[in-house]
Design a protein around this motif. Structure first.
Motif, PDB file in Angstrom:
ATOM      1  N   GLY A  68      76.529  15.931 -15.756  1.00  0.00           N
ATOM      2  CA  GLY A  68      75.752  15.518 -16.933  1.00  0.00           C
ATOM      3  C   GLY A  68      76.131  14.138 -17.446  1.00  0.00           C
ATOM      4  N   LEU A  69      76.792  13.343 -16.582  1.00  0.00           N
ATOM      5  CA  LEU A  69      77.247  12.003 -16.981  1.00  0.00           C
ATOM      6  C   LEU A  69      76.741  10.968 -15.974  1.00  0.00           C
ATOM      7  N   PRO A  70      76.437   9.744 -16.459  1.00  0.00           N
ATOM      8  CA  PRO A  70      75.909   8.726 -15.557  1.00  0.00           C
ATOM      9  C   PRO A  70      77.005   8.047 -14.733  1.00  0.00           C
ATOM     10  N   PHE A  71      76.658   7.672 -13.515  1.00  0.00           N
ATOM     11  CA  PHE A  71      77.528   6.850 -12.661  1.00  0.00           C
ATOM     12  C   PHE A  71      78.955   7.397 -12.574  1.00  0.00           C
TER      13      PHE A  71
ATOM     14  N   CYS B 212      64.939  18.893 -21.980  1.00  0.00           N
ATOM     15  CA  CYS B 212      63.578  18.361 -21.763  1.00  0.00           C
ATOM     16  C   CYS B 212      62.935  18.990 -20.525  1.00  0.00           C
ATOM     17  N   THR B 213      61.655  19.340 -20.669  1.00  0.00           N
ATOM     18  CA  THR B 213      60.899  19.886 -19.532  1.00  0.00           C
ATOM     19  C   THR B 213      59.596  19.099 -19.335  1.00  0.00           C
ATOM     20  N   LYS B 214      59.598  17.832 -19.773  1.00  0.00           N
ATOM     21  CA  LYS B 214      58.335  17.085 -19.768  1.00  0.00           C
ATOM     22  C   LYS B 214      57.854  16.658 -18.389  1.00  0.00           C
ATOM     23  N   CYS B 215      58.771  16.538 -17.433  1.00  0.00           N
ATOM     24  CA  CYS B 215      58.296  16.228 -16.070  1.00  0.00           C
ATOM     25  C   CYS B 215      58.926  17.204 -15.088  1.00  0.00           C
ATOM     26  N   GLU B 216      58.406  17.137 -13.848  1.00  0.00           N
ATOM     27  CA  GLU B 216      58.815  18.079 -12.794  1.00  0.00           C
ATOM     28  C   GLU B 216      60.305  18.025 -12.476  1.00  0.00           C
ATOM     29  N   LEU B 217      60.931  16.899 -12.774  1.00  0.00           N
ATOM     30  CA  LEU B 217      62.345  16.766 -12.402  1.00  0.00           C
ATOM     31  C   LEU B 217      63.216  17.809 -13.097  1.00  0.00           C
ATOM     32  N   HIS B 218      62.715  18.379 -14.177  1.00  0.00           N
ATOM     33  CA  HIS B 218      63.545  19.378 -14.865  1.00  0.00           C
ATOM     34  C   HIS B 218      63.722  20.628 -14.003  1.00  0.00           C
ATOM     35  N   LEU B 219      62.784  20.842 -13.074  1.00  0.00           N
ATOM     36  CA  LEU B 219      62.809  22.080 -12.283  1.00  0.00           C
ATOM     37  C   LEU B 219      63.996  22.128 -11.332  1.00  0.00           C
ATOM     38  N   SER B 220      64.416  20.974 -10.830  1.00  0.00           N
ATOM     39  CA  SER B 220      65.462  20.959  -9.808  1.00  0.00           C
ATOM     40  C   SER B 220      66.810  20.452 -10.322  1.00  0.00           C
ATOM     41  N   ARG B 221      66.860  20.024 -11.572  1.00  0.00           N
ATOM     42  CA  ARG B 221      68.135  19.471 -12.049  1.00  0.00           C
ATOM     43  C   ARG B 221      69.141  20.587 -12.352  1.00  0.00           C
ATOM     44  N   THR B 222      70.418  20.219 -12.317  1.00  0.00           N
ATOM     45  CA  THR B 222      71.454  21.104 -12.851  1.00  0.00           C
ATOM     46  C   THR B 222      71.646  20.753 -14.323  1.00  0.00           C
ATOM     47  N   ARG B 223      71.954  19.477 -14.569  1.00  0.00           N
ATOM     48  CA  ARG B 223      72.056  18.984 -15.948  1.00  0.00           C
ATOM     49  C   ARG B 223      71.293  17.687 -16.092  1.00  0.00           C
ATOM     50  N   ALA B 224      70.668  17.507 -17.205  1.00  0.00           N
ATOM     51  CA  ALA B 224      70.092  16.205 -17.520  1.00  0.00           C
ATOM     52  C   ALA B 224      71.231  15.261 -17.878  1.00  0.00           C
ATOM     53  N   VAL B 225      70.996  13.969 -17.679  1.00  0.00           N
ATOM     54  CA  VAL B 225      72.028  12.946 -17.899  1.00  0.00           C
ATOM     55  C   VAL B 225      71.483  11.911 -18.882  1.00  0.00           C
ATOM     56  N   PRO B 226      71.707  12.130 -20.176  1.00  0.00           N
ATOM     57  CA  PRO B 226      71.084  11.241 -21.162  1.00  0.00           C
ATOM     58  C   PRO B 226      71.625   9.803 -21.121  1.00  0.00           C
ATOM     59  N   GLY B 227      72.908   9.654 -20.772  1.00  0.00           N
ATOM     60  CA  GLY B 227      73.545   8.338 -20.848  1.00  0.00           C
ATOM     61  C   GLY B 227      74.842   8.505 -21.616  1.00  0.00           C
ATOM     62  N   ALA B 228      75.736   7.521 -21.497  1.00  0.00           N
ATOM     63  CA  ALA B 228      77.044   7.658 -22.140  1.00  0.00           C
ATOM     64  C   ALA B 228      77.648   6.293 -22.397  1.00  0.00           C
ATOM     65  N   GLY B 229      78.556   6.256 -23.355  1.00  0.00           N
ATOM     66  CA  GLY B 229      79.304   5.032 -23.615  1.00  0.00           C
ATOM     67  C   GLY B 229      79.338   4.682 -25.087  1.00  0.00           C
TER      68      GLY B 229
ATOM     69  N   LEU C 100      86.508  -4.837 -18.844  1.00  0.00           N
ATOM     70  CA  LEU C 100      85.837  -3.754 -19.577  1.00  0.00           C
ATOM     71  C   LEU C 100      86.041  -2.409 -18.876  1.00  0.00           C
ATOM     72  N   THR C 101      86.022  -1.349 -19.682  1.00  0.00           N
ATOM     73  CA  THR C 101      86.027   0.007 -19.137  1.00  0.00           C
ATOM     74  C   THR C 101      84.636   0.601 -19.337  1.00  0.00           C
ATOM     75  N   ARG C 102      84.377   1.717 -18.664  1.00  0.00           N
ATOM     76  CA  ARG C 102      83.047   2.327 -18.808  1.00  0.00           C
ATOM     77  C   ARG C 102      82.772   2.774 -20.253  1.00  0.00           C
ATOM     78  N   ASP C 103      83.836   3.121 -20.982  1.00  0.00           N
ATOM     79  CA  ASP C 103      83.644   3.582 -22.358  1.00  0.00           C
ATOM     80  C   ASP C 103      83.277   2.459 -23.320  1.00  0.00           C
ATOM     81  N   GLN C 104      83.499   1.240 -22.907  1.00  0.00           N
ATOM     82  CA  GLN C 104      83.180   0.109 -23.791  1.00  0.00           C
ATOM     83  C   GLN C 104      81.733  -0.343 -23.679  1.00  0.00           C
ATOM     84  N   VAL C 105      81.047   0.095 -22.630  1.00  0.00           N
ATOM     85  CA  VAL C 105      79.643  -0.290 -22.461  1.00  0.00           C
ATOM     86  C   VAL C 105      78.777   0.964 -22.561  1.00  0.00           C
TER      87      VAL C 105
END
Ligand code: URA
Ligand code: SF4
Length: 213
Positions: free
Chosen positions: A57-60, A19-36, A77-82
């Motif tokens: 590219g992973l959250p938290f 995604c390049t929709k906002c300025e944050l794409h310019l400075s990121r290494t990887r986008a972090v969509p979410g996981a679990g 709970l583990t992180r993979d369960q949520v």
């Protein structure tokens, strides 16, 4: 359904990564969509990726993440369960706050993730995800107090980074996470009693249960 959710989330992630929709794409290494777990009853929404999240590219996955995982462990709970994601999917440079237009531009991705997962509880971590569901509220006043709406609970917690900075908050964080079990049970009761799901499926007939009445 399990398959459908995983596939739908993978589709969102595939849109987020380039995604390049906002300025944050310019400075990121990887986008972090979410996981679990696509079928999780609980969805955690943080602020935005930090240094380690941006690298992997992973959250938290940094210090805040370690602390969040230790809190999850308290309720078995583990992180993979949520499912864990953020308000913005790309790291704000120097970990500055995300700007209103960046949050707005990124919002459709988060909206879709919430629709797909349809969690029983959305836990907001920090100011920016709290503002989505509790506009104008103060975290010191509302943390650990669920809001029940349309068959779902919205549950504000302090951001893990805030508790790491001010360790006096840690007992409150622990009490708040432990209360989640009770909140989930209440939402299950509400849904069983016929409260409409938060996001009714669009192109499907009403559930048979409703036809019986
Ligand atoms: N802080 C956040 O808000 N999100 C992350 O993914 C990591 C740290
Ligand atoms: Fe796209 Fe969101 Fe990243 Fe901005 S923060 S570039 S809107 S994915």
């Amino acid at each position: 359904m399990a398959q459908d959710r995983a596939a739908a989330l993978a589709e969102i992630a595939a849109q987020v990564r380039p995604c390049t929709k906002c300025e944050l794409h310019l400075s990121r290494t990887r986008a972090v969509p979410g996981a679990g777990n696509p079928n999780s009853e609980i969805m955690f929404i943080g602020e935005g990726p930090g240094y380690h999240e941006d690298q992997q590219g992973l959250p938290f996955v940094g210090r805040s993440g370690d602390y969040l995982v230790s809190l999850l462990k308290l309720i078995g709970l583990t992180r993979d369960q949520v499912f864990i994601t953020n308000v913005v999917k790309c790291r704000p440079p120097g970990n500055r706050d995300p700007l209103p237009d960046e949050i707005l531009t990124c919002k459709p991705y988060l909206d879709s993730q919430v629709d797909i997962i349809d969690p029983l509880v959305i836990v907001t971590l920090g100011r920016f995800s709290m503002a989505r569901y509790f506009p104008g509220a103060k975290i010191t006043q509302i943390h650990g107090k669920p809001k029940y709406e349309n068959g779902r609970a919205y549950y504000p917690m302090f951001h893990p980074a805030a508790a790491l900075r001010a360790q006096a908050l840690m007992p409150q964080m622990e009490a708040d996470i432990k209360r989640l079990q009770e909140v989930i049970a209440k939402v299950k009761d509400m849904r069983a009693a016929g409260a409409a799901p938060a996001e009714a499926p669009k192109d499907e007939p009403p559930p048979t249960q409703l036809l019986l009445f």
